[in-house]
Motif scaffolding. Structure first.
Motif, mmCIF file in Angstrom:
data_model
loop_
_atom_site.group_PDB
_atom_site.id
_atom_site.type_symbol
_atom_site.label_atom_id
_atom_site.label_comp_id
_atom_site.label_asym_id
_atom_site.label_seq_id
_atom_site.Cartn_x
_atom_site.Cartn_y
_atom_site.Cartn_z
ATOM 1 N N ASP A 16 -53.072 14.404 -9.623
ATOM 2 C CA ASP A 16 -53.034 14.277 -8.171
ATOM 3 C C ASP A 16 -53.263 15.627 -7.511
ATOM 4 O OD1 ASP A 16 -52.388 11.746 -8.714
ATOM 5 O OD2 ASP A 16 -50.655 11.652 -7.384
ATOM 6 N N ARG A 32 -48.795 6.738 -14.907
ATOM 7 C CA ARG A 32 -49.258 7.920 -14.200
ATOM 8 C C ARG A 32 -48.059 8.716 -13.674
ATOM 9 N NH1 ARG A 32 -53.779 9.923 -12.323
ATOM 10 N NH2 ARG A 32 -53.650 11.165 -10.429
ATOM 11 N N SER A 45 -47.509 10.583 -11.236
ATOM 12 C CA SER A 45 -47.213 10.600 -9.804
ATOM 13 C C SER A 45 -46.519 9.337 -9.326
ATOM 14 C CB SER A 45 -48.513 10.802 -9.016
ATOM 15 O OG SER A 45 -49.420 9.768 -9.312
ATOM 16 N N LEU A 71 -54.715 4.360 -10.241
ATOM 17 C CA LEU A 71 -54.310 3.579 -11.398
ATOM 18 C C LEU A 71 -52.919 4.041 -11.844
ATOM 19 C CD1 LEU A 71 -55.767 1.355 -13.069
ATOM 20 C CD2 LEU A 71 -56.276 3.124 -14.744
ATOM 21 N N ALA A 72 -51.913 3.289 -11.385
ATOM 22 C CA ALA A 72 -50.532 3.722 -11.621
ATOM 23 C C ALA A 72 -50.126 3.550 -13.075
ATOM 24 C CB ALA A 72 -49.594 2.927 -10.723
ATOM 25 N N ASP A 74 -47.616 14.554 -20.821
ATOM 26 C CA ASP A 74 -48.513 15.689 -20.648
ATOM 27 C C ASP A 74 -48.053 16.549 -19.471
ATOM 28 O OD1 ASP A 74 -49.404 14.557 -18.298
ATOM 29 O OD2 ASP A 74 -51.298 13.859 -19.119
ATOM 30 N N GLN A 75 -48.835 17.579 -19.170
ATOM 31 C CA GLN A 75 -48.390 18.542 -18.161
ATOM 32 C C GLN A 75 -48.277 17.928 -16.765
ATOM 33 O OE1 GLN A 75 -51.364 21.488 -17.042
ATOM 34 N NE2 GLN A 75 -52.889 20.371 -18.235
ATOM 35 N N TYR A 76 -48.939 16.803 -16.535
ATOM 36 C CA TYR A 76 -48.821 16.146 -15.228
ATOM 37 C C TYR A 76 -47.700 15.111 -15.245
ATOM 38 C CZ TYR A 76 -53.368 18.301 -15.110
ATOM 39 O OH TYR A 76 -54.392 19.205 -15.202
ATOM 40 N N LEU A 77 -46.947 15.091 -16.336
ATOM 41 C CA LEU A 77 -45.844 14.152 -16.539
ATOM 42 C C LEU A 77 -46.338 12.713 -16.605
ATOM 43 C CD1 LEU A 77 -43.062 15.824 -14.365
ATOM 44 C CD2 LEU A 77 -43.747 16.295 -16.718
ATOM 45 N N ASN A 78 -47.605 12.549 -16.976
ATOM 46 C CA ASN A 78 -48.050 11.217 -17.381
ATOM 47 C C ASN A 78 -47.258 10.854 -18.634
ATOM 48 O OD1 ASN A 78 -50.110 11.098 -15.390
ATOM 49 N ND2 ASN A 78 -51.487 12.252 -16.728
ATOM 50 N N GLN A 115 -47.352 16.337 -4.198
ATOM 51 C CA GLN A 115 -46.068 16.629 -4.827
ATOM 52 C C GLN A 115 -45.120 17.293 -3.839
ATOM 53 O OE1 GLN A 115 -45.172 15.998 -7.969
ATOM 54 N NE2 GLN A 115 -47.109 15.168 -8.660
ATOM 55 N N TYR A 170 -50.487 7.238 -0.023
ATOM 56 C CA TYR A 170 -51.891 7.323 -0.385
ATOM 57 C C TYR A 170 -52.813 7.200 0.820
ATOM 58 C CZ TYR A 170 -50.615 7.428 -5.196
ATOM 59 O OH TYR A 170 -50.104 7.824 -6.387
#
Lengths: 93, 217
Positions: free
Chosen positions: B163, A63, A65, B81-82, A33-37, B168, B110
């Motif tokens: 996030d 995720r 990030s 939640l990674a 998706d757009q958040y690179l998930n 970023q 974090y």
């Protein structure tokens, strides 16, 4: 946005996603998706001896990030197109 | 709660026994799954077959509340939640479950968002030991047919919680440019402007921390 567009092209191909905690997972890219998930299917852990408990995982959602690298399949990379897209993105056009 | 707090204890619930939500911020429950067990950390051999909890997935976090002990519960916000996955291979773990990885609270990345308004939460962490160090959690529904729907709701809710843009910085900011904001339409602009507010707060507290650390050292 470049990465998002580009990764979308890789859906259905095998990639290896390396997380910031050093875990690397190989699998078929199911979606991004757009958040690179990133969603992977038919996953396997690259270093199985280090993460034996991850063997049971066959699909996962990562995720964006926490992703450090995405290793691309060589045949999924058109270097010329990627070069062009990167230059355009850098110029902001 | 802007920061990724990792795993935290939930010792209070509302009069109906449900988790207290931040309704002012639009938090709502997306899925309730009864009879779910929980295993924290990598203690896969010590699983005691305790199904006596209820899983709540909200638009902001995942909450597990014990049915037996009204003061026992855990929550993980989606920023922490990674990864989540369905685990079905009983050779690796005795029961089909949702496997999750949690970003530890001691991760530098974090820590920057922790602010002093959350003293109550910090004391809860202290009271319940080293929850912030827990990096793995398994959720074991008695009904394994529920795994797929839990997984899908987790995916959908995780996507609602990008996030704060500030995190970023230095590695990804170059593709969050003004053109992209315009191209993304009004929805994205709203999200981004909220994130910019959050980013300001995050950066402020990070600089305070940095100064303190320098002085202490």
């Amino acid at each position: 946005m470049l990465f998002f567009s580009y990764f979308k092209e890789l859906v259905g191909k095998e990639v290896t996603v390396e997380l910031k905690n050093d875990l690397a997972i190989t699998g078929i890219l199911h979606s991004v998706d757009q958040y690179l998930n990133i969603k992977l299917e038919n996953t396997r852990v690259v270093d199985e001896t280090k993460y034996p408990h991850m063997l049971s995982v066959k699909n996962c959602f990562i995720r964006g990030s926490v992703v450090r690298y995405v290793q691309l399949p060589p045949d999924g990379v058109d270097v010329e197109i990627l070069h062009d897209a990167t230059r355009r993105e850098a110029r902001g056009s | 709660m802007v920061a990724a707090a990792g795993l935290v204890a939930v010792e209070r619930r509302d009069e109906g026994g449900c988790p207290q939500l931040d309704e002012a911020a639009g938090e709502r429950i997306e899925l309730v799954q009864p009879n779910v067990g929980i295993v924290l950390g990598d203690h896969t051999s010590s699983y005691d077959g305790d199904y006596s909890g209820t899983l709540y997935i909200t638009t902001r976090q995942l909450i597990w509340l014990s049915d037996r002990d009204l003061h026992r519960g855990y929550a993980v916000d989606f920023l922490s939640l990674a990864m989540h996955a369905i685990s079905r291979d009983t050779g690796a773990y005795p029961l089909p479950c949702i496997y999750t990885q949690i970003e530890r609270g001691d991760n530098d990345e974090y820590e920057i968002g922790e602010d002093e308004d959350e003293e109550s939460e910090e004391s809860e962490i202290t009271n319940s030991g080293d929850l912030s160090k827990v990096s793995e959690m398994r959720l074991v529904p008695a009904d394994s047919n529920a795994l797929e729907s839990i997984f899908q709701v987790l995916c959908a809710c995780a996507a609602l919680n990008p996030d704060p843009e500030g995190e970023q910085e230095g590695e990804g900011e170059w593709f969050f440019n003004a053109d992209e904001v315009l191209a993304g339409g009004l929805t994205n602009i709203n999200i981004l402007s909220q994130q910019e507010t959050a980013e300001g707060l995050v950066q402020d507290s990070r600089f305070e921390d940095a100064e303190e650390e320098l002085e202490d050292g």
